[in-house]
Design an enzyme around this catalytic site. Structure first.
Site, PDB file in Angstrom:
ATOM      1  N   CYS A  87       0.847  -1.198   0.000  1.00 20.08           N
ATOM      2  CA  CYS A  87       0.000   0.000   0.000  1.00 20.08           C
ATOM      3  C   CYS A  87       0.884   1.251   0.000  1.00 20.08           C
ATOM      4  O   CYS A  87       0.596   2.223  -0.707  1.00 20.08           O
ATOM      5  CB  CYS A  87      -0.938   0.022   1.202  1.00 20.08           C
ATOM      6  SG  CYS A  87      -2.377  -1.074   1.043  1.00 20.08           S
TER       7      CYS A  87
ATOM      8  N   ASN B  38       1.872 -16.112  -4.320  1.00 16.66           N
ATOM      9  CA  ASN B  38       1.958 -16.871  -3.077  1.00 16.66           C
ATOM     10  C   ASN B  38       0.827 -16.446  -2.148  1.00 16.66           C
ATOM     11  O   ASN B  38       0.560 -15.256  -1.983  1.00 16.66           O
ATOM     12  CB  ASN B  38       3.309 -16.617  -2.405  1.00 16.66           C
ATOM     13  CG  ASN B  38       4.467 -17.170  -3.224  1.00 16.66           C
ATOM     14  OD1 ASN B  38       4.367 -18.246  -3.797  1.00 16.66           O
ATOM     15  ND2 ASN B  38       5.559 -16.418  -3.306  1.00 16.66           N
TER      16      ASN B  38
ATOM     17  N   GLY C   9       4.846 -19.363   1.384  1.00 16.16           N
ATOM     18  CA  GLY C   9       5.945 -18.425   1.630  1.00 16.16           C
ATOM     19  C   GLY C   9       5.573 -16.973   1.380  1.00 16.16           C
ATOM     20  O   GLY C   9       6.451 -16.152   1.099  1.00 16.16           O
TER      21      GLY C   9
ATOM     22  N   HIS D 250      -0.295  -8.410   0.855  1.00 12.83           N
ATOM     23  CA  HIS D 250      -1.082  -7.589  -0.079  1.00 12.83           C
ATOM     24  C   HIS D 250      -0.988  -8.351  -1.390  1.00 12.83           C
ATOM     25  O   HIS D 250       0.129  -8.599  -1.889  1.00 12.83           O
ATOM     26  CB  HIS D 250      -0.467  -6.185  -0.171  1.00 12.83           C
ATOM     27  CG  HIS D 250      -1.138  -5.241  -1.139  1.00 12.83           C
ATOM     28  ND1 HIS D 250      -1.534  -3.961  -0.771  1.00 12.83           N
ATOM     29  CD2 HIS D 250      -1.462  -5.369  -2.446  1.00 12.83           C
ATOM     30  CE1 HIS D 250      -2.079  -3.347  -1.815  1.00 12.83           C
ATOM     31  NE2 HIS D 250      -2.037  -4.189  -2.852  1.00 12.83           N
TER      32      HIS D 250
ATOM     33  N   HIS E 140      -0.345  -9.978  -4.709  1.00 18.20           N
ATOM     34  CA  HIS E 140       0.606  -9.601  -5.755  1.00 18.20           C
ATOM     35  C   HIS E 140       0.909 -10.801  -6.629  1.00 18.20           C
ATOM     36  O   HIS E 140       0.828 -11.944  -6.187  1.00 18.20           O
ATOM     37  CB  HIS E 140       1.901  -9.030  -5.156  1.00 18.20           C
ATOM     38  CG  HIS E 140       2.566  -9.926  -4.151  1.00 18.20           C
ATOM     39  ND1 HIS E 140       2.143 -10.031  -2.853  1.00 18.20           N
ATOM     40  CD2 HIS E 140       3.633 -10.768  -4.269  1.00 18.20           C
ATOM     41  CE1 HIS E 140       2.918 -10.884  -2.196  1.00 18.20           C
ATOM     42  NE2 HIS E 140       3.831 -11.353  -3.042  1.00 18.20           N
TER      43      HIS E 140
ATOM     44  N   HIS F  88       3.878 -12.283  -9.111  1.00 16.68           N
ATOM     45  CA  HIS F  88       5.259 -12.195  -9.589  1.00 16.68           C
ATOM     46  C   HIS F  88       5.255 -12.511 -11.081  1.00 16.68           C
ATOM     47  O   HIS F  88       4.651 -13.501 -11.511  1.00 16.68           O
ATOM     48  CB  HIS F  88       6.134 -13.249  -8.905  1.00 16.68           C
ATOM     49  CG  HIS F  88       6.247 -13.106  -7.414  1.00 16.68           C
ATOM     50  ND1 HIS F  88       7.349 -12.560  -6.797  1.00 16.68           N
ATOM     51  CD2 HIS F  88       5.400 -13.455  -6.406  1.00 16.68           C
ATOM     52  CE1 HIS F  88       7.190 -12.582  -5.483  1.00 16.68           C
ATOM     53  NE2 HIS F  88       6.003 -13.126  -5.219  1.00 16.68           N
TER      54      HIS F  88
HETATM   55  P1  5GP Z   1       6.067 -12.941  -1.464  1.00 20.61           P
HETATM   56  O1  5GP Z   1       7.186 -13.684  -0.813  1.00 20.61           O
HETATM   57  O2  5GP Z   1       5.137 -12.319  -0.437  1.00 20.61           O
HETATM   58  O3  5GP Z   1       5.342 -13.714  -2.522  1.00 20.61           O
HETATM   59  O4  5GP Z   1       6.761 -11.765  -2.278  1.00 20.61           O
HETATM   60  C1  5GP Z   1       7.094 -10.527  -1.755  1.00 20.61           C
HETATM   61  C2  5GP Z   1       8.114  -9.920  -2.689  1.00 20.61           C
HETATM   62  O5  5GP Z   1       8.244  -8.550  -2.371  1.00 20.61           O
HETATM   63  C3  5GP Z   1       9.515 -10.539  -2.571  1.00 20.61           C
HETATM   64  O6  5GP Z   1       9.908 -11.082  -3.827  1.00 20.61           O
HETATM   65  C4  5GP Z   1      10.387  -9.369  -2.144  1.00 20.61           C
HETATM   66  O7  5GP Z   1      11.669  -9.375  -2.727  1.00 20.61           O
HETATM   67  C5  5GP Z   1       9.569  -8.165  -2.581  1.00 20.61           C
HETATM   68  N1  5GP Z   1       9.801  -6.974  -1.781  1.00 20.61           N
HETATM   69  C6  5GP Z   1       9.837  -6.926  -0.407  1.00 20.61           C
HETATM   70  N2  5GP Z   1      10.036  -5.649   0.000  1.00 20.61           N
HETATM   71  C7  5GP Z   1      10.134  -4.888  -1.152  1.00 20.61           C
HETATM   72  C8  5GP Z   1      10.354  -3.496  -1.374  1.00 20.61           C
HETATM   73  O8  5GP Z   1      10.490  -2.686  -0.448  1.00 20.61           O
HETATM   74  N3  5GP Z   1      10.388  -3.087  -2.668  1.00 20.61           N
HETATM   75  C9  5GP Z   1      10.248  -3.960  -3.719  1.00 20.61           C
HETATM   76  N4  5GP Z   1      10.312  -3.447  -4.945  1.00 20.61           N
HETATM   77  N5  5GP Z   1      10.038  -5.278  -3.535  1.00 20.61           N
HETATM   78  C10 5GP Z   1       9.980  -5.749  -2.266  1.00 20.61           C
HETATM   79 ZN    ZN Z   2      -1.780  -3.273   1.181  1.00 17.96          ZN
END
Ligand code: 5GP
Ligand code: ZN
Length: 114
Positions: free
Chosen positions: A7, A86, A92, A97, A99, A101
Site C-alpha cells: 500500500c 503466493n 511463503g 497484499h 501480488h 510475480h
Molecule cells: P512474497 O514472498 O510475499 O510472494 O513476495 C514478496 C516480494 O516482495 C519478494 O519477492 C520481495 O523481494 C519483494 N519486496 C519486499 N520488499 C520490497 C520493497 O520494499 N520493494 C520492492 N520493490 N520489492 C519488495
Molecule cells: Zn496493502
C-alpha cells in the site's frame, strides 16, 4: 491499509521502480530479483491474498492479467514468462497484499516447486 508495505509503494510513500500503472493496478520491479526480469503487479486497493478473493474482485483480477500480458509485450518477454502468486504461510507469502510475480529472462524449466 495502515502498515502495509505494498500500500505504501502504491501511494508513493516508499519508492519503487515503476513498470506500469493504470487506475486499478501498479507494477514495479522486485527489490530482490529471482530472475533477470522480476516484476510485481498489485491491485491498488488492499486485498490480503488470493485466498480472500470473491466475486467482487473478478473484474479487477481479470484486468491485472490483461495488464500482465501488456507488460510481457512491453518488456519483450517473447521467450516466455512465469506468473506466481503466493498465498499464506506454506506458499511463503511475506507481504500480505495480493501480488503476482512475473518472472522471466532465463529458462526456468518445467518444475514449479524447488
Ligand atoms: P512474497 O514472498 O510475499 O510472494 O513476495 C514478496 C516480494 O516482495 C519478494 O519477492 C520481495 O523481494 C519483494 N519486496 C519486499 N520488499 C520490497 C520493497 O520494499 N520493494 C520492492 N520493490 N520489492 C519488495
Ligand atoms: Zn496493502
Amino acid at each position: 491499509m495502515d502498515g502495509c508495505l505494498f500500500c505504501k509503494i502504491v501511494c508513493g510513500e516508499i519508492p519503487s521502480a515503476k513498470v506500469f500503472e493504470d487506475e486499478v493496478s501498479y507494477a514495479f520491479r522486485d527489490i530482490n530479483p529471482q530472475a533477470p526480469v522480476h516484476i510485481l503487479i498489485v491491485p491498488k486497493k488492499h486485498i490480503d491474498s488470493c485466498a480472500v478473493l470473491d466475486g467482487a474482485d473478478e473484474a479487477l483480477v481479470g484486468r491485472i492479467f490483461t495488464n500482465i500480458a501488456k507488460i510481457a509485450k512491453d518488456e519483450g518477454l517473447d521467450k516466455g514468462f512465469r506468473v506466481i502468486s503466493n498465498s499464506g504461510d506454506d506458499a511463503g507469502q511475506t507481504v500480505h497484499h495480493l501480488h503476482f510475480h512475473i518472472l522471466a529472462g532465463k529458462n526456468m524449466g518445467e518444475g514449479l516447486v524447488p
